[in-house]
Design an enzyme around this catalytic site. Structure first.
Site, PDB file in Angstrom:
ATOM      1  N   TYR A 142       0.894  -1.087  -0.101  1.00  0.00           N
ATOM      2  CA  TYR A 142      -0.033   0.246   0.014  1.00  0.00           C
ATOM      3  C   TYR A 142       0.960   1.321  -0.096  1.00  0.00           C
ATOM      4  O   TYR A 142       0.573   2.245  -0.385  1.00  0.00           O
ATOM      5  CB  TYR A 142      -0.913  -0.081   1.271  1.00  0.00           C
ATOM      6  CG  TYR A 142      -2.101  -0.798   0.984  1.00  0.00           C
ATOM      7  CD1 TYR A 142      -2.310  -2.055   0.752  1.00  0.00           C
ATOM      8  CD2 TYR A 142      -3.391  -0.164   1.036  1.00  0.00           C
ATOM      9  CE1 TYR A 142      -3.510  -2.781   0.591  1.00  0.00           C
ATOM     10  CE2 TYR A 142      -4.670  -0.933   0.915  1.00  0.00           C
ATOM     11  CZ  TYR A 142      -4.544  -1.987   0.501  1.00  0.00           C
ATOM     12  OH  TYR A 142      -5.810  -2.615   0.611  1.00  0.00           O
ATOM     13  N   LYS A 193       3.118 -15.317   2.039  1.00  0.00           N
ATOM     14  CA  LYS A 193       3.560 -16.193   0.717  1.00  0.00           C
ATOM     15  C   LYS A 193       5.280 -16.158   0.712  1.00  0.00           C
ATOM     16  O   LYS A 193       5.542 -15.659  -0.196  1.00  0.00           O
ATOM     17  CB  LYS A 193       2.944 -15.496  -0.385  1.00  0.00           C
ATOM     18  CG  LYS A 193       1.398 -15.671  -0.842  1.00  0.00           C
ATOM     19  CD  LYS A 193       1.118 -16.945  -1.247  1.00  0.00           C
ATOM     20  CE  LYS A 193       1.622 -17.071  -2.769  1.00  0.00           C
ATOM     21  NZ  LYS A 193       1.282 -18.567  -3.089  1.00  0.00           N
ATOM     22  N   ASP A 226      -2.888 -17.956   0.369  1.00  0.00           N
ATOM     23  CA  ASP A 226      -3.636 -18.639  -0.483  1.00  0.00           C
ATOM     24  C   ASP A 226      -4.344 -19.865   0.106  1.00  0.00           C
ATOM     25  O   ASP A 226      -5.650 -19.805   0.110  1.00  0.00           O
ATOM     26  CB  ASP A 226      -3.105 -19.080  -1.817  1.00  0.00           C
ATOM     27  CG  ASP A 226      -1.931 -20.059  -1.674  1.00  0.00           C
ATOM     28  OD1 ASP A 226      -1.509 -19.937  -0.653  1.00  0.00           O
ATOM     29  OD2 ASP A 226      -1.767 -20.464  -3.003  1.00  0.00           O
ATOM     30  N   ASP A 250      -6.459  -7.225   3.688  1.00  0.00           N
ATOM     31  CA  ASP A 250      -7.456  -6.436   3.009  1.00  0.00           C
ATOM     32  C   ASP A 250      -8.382  -7.563   2.356  1.00  0.00           C
ATOM     33  O   ASP A 250      -9.527  -7.613   2.539  1.00  0.00           O
ATOM     34  CB  ASP A 250      -6.995  -5.633   1.820  1.00  0.00           C
ATOM     35  CG  ASP A 250      -8.087  -5.009   0.959  1.00  0.00           C
ATOM     36  OD1 ASP A 250      -8.985  -4.431   1.765  1.00  0.00           O
ATOM     37  OD2 ASP A 250      -7.911  -4.708  -0.129  1.00  0.00           O
ATOM     38  N   ASP A 254     -12.206  -9.447   3.694  1.00  0.00           N
ATOM     39  CA  ASP A 254     -13.447  -9.472   3.185  1.00  0.00           C
ATOM     40  C   ASP A 254     -14.129 -10.853   2.940  1.00  0.00           C
ATOM     41  O   ASP A 254     -15.094 -11.191   3.084  1.00  0.00           O
ATOM     42  CB  ASP A 254     -13.313  -9.148   1.596  1.00  0.00           C
ATOM     43  CG  ASP A 254     -13.491  -7.305   1.519  1.00  0.00           C
ATOM     44  OD1 ASP A 254     -13.657  -6.710   2.424  1.00  0.00           O
ATOM     45  OD2 ASP A 254     -13.910  -7.101   0.314  1.00  0.00           O
TER      46      ASP A 254
HETATM   47  C1  IPM Z   1     -10.459  -1.475   3.545  1.00  0.00           C
HETATM   48  C2  IPM Z   1     -10.731  -0.890   2.160  1.00  0.00           C
HETATM   49  C3  IPM Z   1      -9.656   0.024   1.836  1.00  0.00           C
HETATM   50  C4  IPM Z   1      -8.451  -0.723   1.713  1.00  0.00           C
HETATM   51  C5  IPM Z   1      -9.885   0.966   0.514  1.00  0.00           C
HETATM   52  C6  IPM Z   1     -11.125   1.651   0.686  1.00  0.00           C
HETATM   53  C7  IPM Z   1      -8.751   1.678   0.373  1.00  0.00           C
HETATM   54  O1  IPM Z   1     -10.844  -1.896   1.133  1.00  0.00           O
HETATM   55  O2  IPM Z   1     -10.299  -0.900   4.543  1.00  0.00           O
HETATM   56  O3  IPM Z   1     -10.627  -2.820   3.564  1.00  0.00           O
HETATM   57  O4  IPM Z   1      -7.898  -1.179   0.822  1.00  0.00           O
HETATM   58  O5  IPM Z   1      -7.625  -0.970   2.527  1.00  0.00           O
HETATM   59 MG    MG Z   2     -10.758  -3.777   1.696  1.00  0.00          MG
END
Ligand code: IPM
Ligand code: MG
Length: 368
Positions: A142, A193, A226, A250, A254
């Protein structure tokens, strides 16, 4: 009476709608009189870009530096697809994380009993799920330099992102994960990884060393990222704490979010290092984004935002009982069958964002 200074940054899209529900909960606590929350407000993301051409301005950053905690909604939307990369809405969020030194991102994924059927996974796989993803938040790809696109002047371009970690960055996030594991299931999965990345090799080495030296009472497993993603959807309850880098964190968070029924359910805390008084800078935000497709329609689920406020009560205000109360109120409202659209199921009662907020306030009144 203790007083806390909060900076409220609703941002864009549904960020503004779900933050209204947090405002109401803050007022509720202020009215009770036991603690007082002073709030300042600011712009971030596309809203800030529209107002002054940057995704966050210096004055707002100043307020963030001084606050006990920042409450962050969400940023972004198609309206800002064409703004310069440096000013895109997400840049405001990244600047907050980086400049406040919020290296530790805690993303708990808890499956409320009432929502076990909302997950895309079978009930028995997710019922009772309680995992914590500890994501490194100020390093890795990042922020690594170089990060650029170069025109090769032969009709080709070259894009570079840099995945970069130094020992101290891995050391401090590993300690956060081990510390938290001791208060939970006492197990850490460290995910990288190392089979293809040097940062993974160093990550594995540093985590192993910290474990051996200071946390050998905690169970440690190393897992390739993975495989971790695959195991999260195969048998998620095998995990307790997962510690991982910025990018894998990240993605894995999710994945973990969907195990709980909806992305609309997941809160997060981003914490910096403690100062000499034991205080740490902190920001609290839902894991979900600004959901421009449903913004302004009263459909957004405010629970991730409200749970993020509960995390602020717990980590920045040391008000664990109050945090428990908010979480209990959420759980009860869900057990009573109230659902926003994202977690709606047959036989349940669909409610709007503000109806969900009202129901949670009603439960708080009963608990108080
Ligand atoms: C998160 C989001 C952010 C990230 C984006 C909005 C920049 O996806 O907080 O998970 O990638 O960290
Ligand atoms: Mg995210």
């Amino acid at each position: 009476m203790s007083t806390f200074d909060l900076l409220i940054l609703p941002g864009d899209g549904i960020g503004t709608e779900i933050m209204v529900e947090v405002d109401r909960i803050i007022s509720w606590f202020n009215d009770r009189g036991a603690h007082s929350f002073n709030t300042e407000r600011g712009l971030v993301g596309g809203a800030a870009y529209d107002a002054h051409g940057a995704a966050i301005d210096d004055a707002t950053m100043d307020l963030a530096q001084k606050a006990d905690a920042v409450m962050f909604g969400a940023v972004g939307g198609p309206k800002w697809d064409d703004v310069p990369y440096e000013s895109r809405p997400e840049a405001g969020l990244l600047r907050l994380r980086k400049d406040l030194g919020l290296f530790a991102n805690l993303r708990p994924a808890i499956c409320y009993p009432a929502l076990a059927e909302s997950s895309s996974l079978k009930r028995e796989l997710v019922e009772g799920l309680d995992i914590l993803i500890v994501r490194e938040l100020t390093g890795g790809v990042y922020f690594g330099e170089p990060k650029e696109i170069t025109d090769l002047e032969n009709g080709q371009k070259r894009a570079v992102d840099t995945q970069l970690y130094e020992t101290y960055e891995i050391d401090r996030i590993a300690r956060v994960a081990f510390d938290l594991a001791r208060k939970r299931g006492n197990m850490v999965h460290s995910s990288e990884k190392r089979n293809v990345m040097k940062t993974g090799v160093l990550w594995h080495e540093v985590v192993s060393k910290i474990h051996q030296e200071d946390f050998s009472d905690v169970k440690l497993e190393h897992i390739l990222a993975d495989n971790c993603a695959m195991q999260l959807v195969r048998a998620p309850k095998q995990f307790d704490v997962i510690v991982t880098d910025n990018l894998f964190g990240d993605i894995l968070s999710d994945v973990a979010a969907m195990l709980t029924g909806s992305l609309g359910m997941l809160p997060s805390a981003s914490l910096g290092a403690e100062d000499e008084n034991g205080r740490a800078k902190a920001m609290y935000e839902p894991v979900h984004g600004s959901a421009p497709d449903i913004a302004g329609e009263g459909k957004a689920n405010p629970i991730a935002m409200i749970s993020s406020f509960a995390m602020a009560l717990r980590y920045s205000c040391s008000l664990a009982d109050e945090a428990d109360m908010v979480e209990k109120a959420i759980s009860t409202v869900l057990s009573n069958g109230l659902r926003t659209g994202d977690i709606m199921q047959p036989g349940k009662q669909q409610v709007t964002t503000s109806e969900m907020g009202t129901a949670i306030l009603d439960e708080l009144n009963k608990l108080a």
